[in-house]
Design an enzyme around this catalytic site. Sequence first.
Site, short mmCIF file in Angstrom:
data_model
loop_
_atom_site.label_atom_id
_atom_site.label_comp_id
_atom_site.label_asym_id
_atom_site.label_seq_id
_atom_site.Cartn_x
_atom_site.Cartn_y
_atom_site.Cartn_z
CG ASP A 1 15.79 -22.02 8.88
OD1 ASP A 1 14.97 -22.71 9.50
OD2 ASP A 1 15.47 -20.96 8.27
CG LEU B 1 23.57 -4.34 11.41
CD1 LEU B 1 23.19 -5.22 12.59
CD2 LEU B 1 24.10 -3.00 11.90
N GLY C 1 18.38 -13.26 10.32
CA GLY C 1 18.57 -11.88 9.92
C GLY C 1 19.50 -11.09 10.82
CE1 TYR D 1 12.03 -18.48 4.00
CE2 TYR D 1 13.69 -20.10 4.58
CZ TYR D 1 12.89 -19.04 4.93
OH TYR D 1 12.94 -18.53 6.21
CG PHE E 1 24.43 -9.39 8.49
CD1 PHE E 1 25.37 -9.10 9.46
CD2 PHE E 1 24.61 -10.52 7.72
CE1 PHE E 1 26.48 -9.91 9.66
CE2 PHE E 1 25.71 -11.34 7.89
CZ PHE E 1 26.65 -11.04 8.87
CG ASN E 2 18.64 -5.65 11.85
OD1 ASN E 2 19.51 -5.54 12.71
ND2 ASN E 2 17.39 -5.98 12.13
CB SER E 3 17.13 -6.41 5.50
OG SER E 3 15.99 -7.07 5.97
N GLY E 4 20.78 -6.71 5.68
CA GLY E 4 21.99 -6.19 5.06
C GLY E 4 22.48 -4.88 5.62
CE LYS F 1 11.72 -20.86 9.05
NZ LYS F 1 12.76 -21.30 8.11
#
Length: 329
Positions: free
Chosen positions: A42, A226, A219, A47, A221-224, A70
Amino acid sequence: MARLPRLGFGGAAVGNLYAAVSDTQAQAVINAALAAGIRYFDTAPHYGFGLSETRHGEALAGCDAIISTKVGRVLQPIASPARERHGFVDAAPFEPVFDYSYDGVMRSFEASLQRLQRNRVDILLAHDLGRDTHGEDHPDHMRAFLDGGYKAMRELKDAGAVGAIGLGVNEQAVCDEALDHADFDVFLLAGRYTLLEQTALDGFLPRCEQRGVKIIVGGPFNSGALVETPAGGPIHYNYALADAAIIARVERLRRVCAAHGVPLAAAALQFPLAHPAVASVIPGMASPAQVADAIAWMETPLPAALWSDLRAEGLLHPGAPTPASRAAA
């Protein structure tokens, strides 16, 4: 829509998100993903302002890979750009400008094909619609998309230039809003259905399942938050430093996982895939070591008791499917 593998590759990091990555490093991490069997990548014009797409195009030339990109921004050339802009470091000399119109989507798509060195893409996503992103301008952007950009995406799909269409967003509410007005194949939803955050189960994911809309979990890991971090290290959530409530919840999750001898990140990566609407998870990967970690976490055996303990601790939504429940079904 092409059948997606359970694990995909999030391409923001090879667009120099938060830190510069050389062309050689970008090639190495994409090659490592290919060597590990990852076949879904992706990316987006945003980006690195074309940098991630260009690097994917070069690394995946001639490869049988599934690619999503995108639309919703057009890239305008600028002179003497700042070293860091919109979170990207040493990016390409363009400025992203929101444009969800018919012409804007078509222009963005054609430029993406050139950077990706392809004549079609498997999945095309309207990027970063939503009230949290656009504030008071959200209704205007949504109207421009529904009246113009969506029509362009449907035409591209009907012509075979795109395999599937959807949204790529951080906000669940805008996906619900879009479903009120149009049909979609897939939503790439970042950070909203994870081991840390499961409110998507309250209506949204059942609605997607009923409509036949697949979910790609970005995401995971929720921005890291997790991913295992050194003792005392900072915890990030939703692209910022986490508040005390999030930190406390992460530590509770970590303790339960530790009691079962499994990495928190392994539970986080595998959890969303238990929902029948979820087709793939796509963690960001910036190095071959991170590719190896993701593969290892996906292959880590997770005991059924882990999920029952997480539920008993109030850390799982009562209706959340788990890998154990899906295996038993």
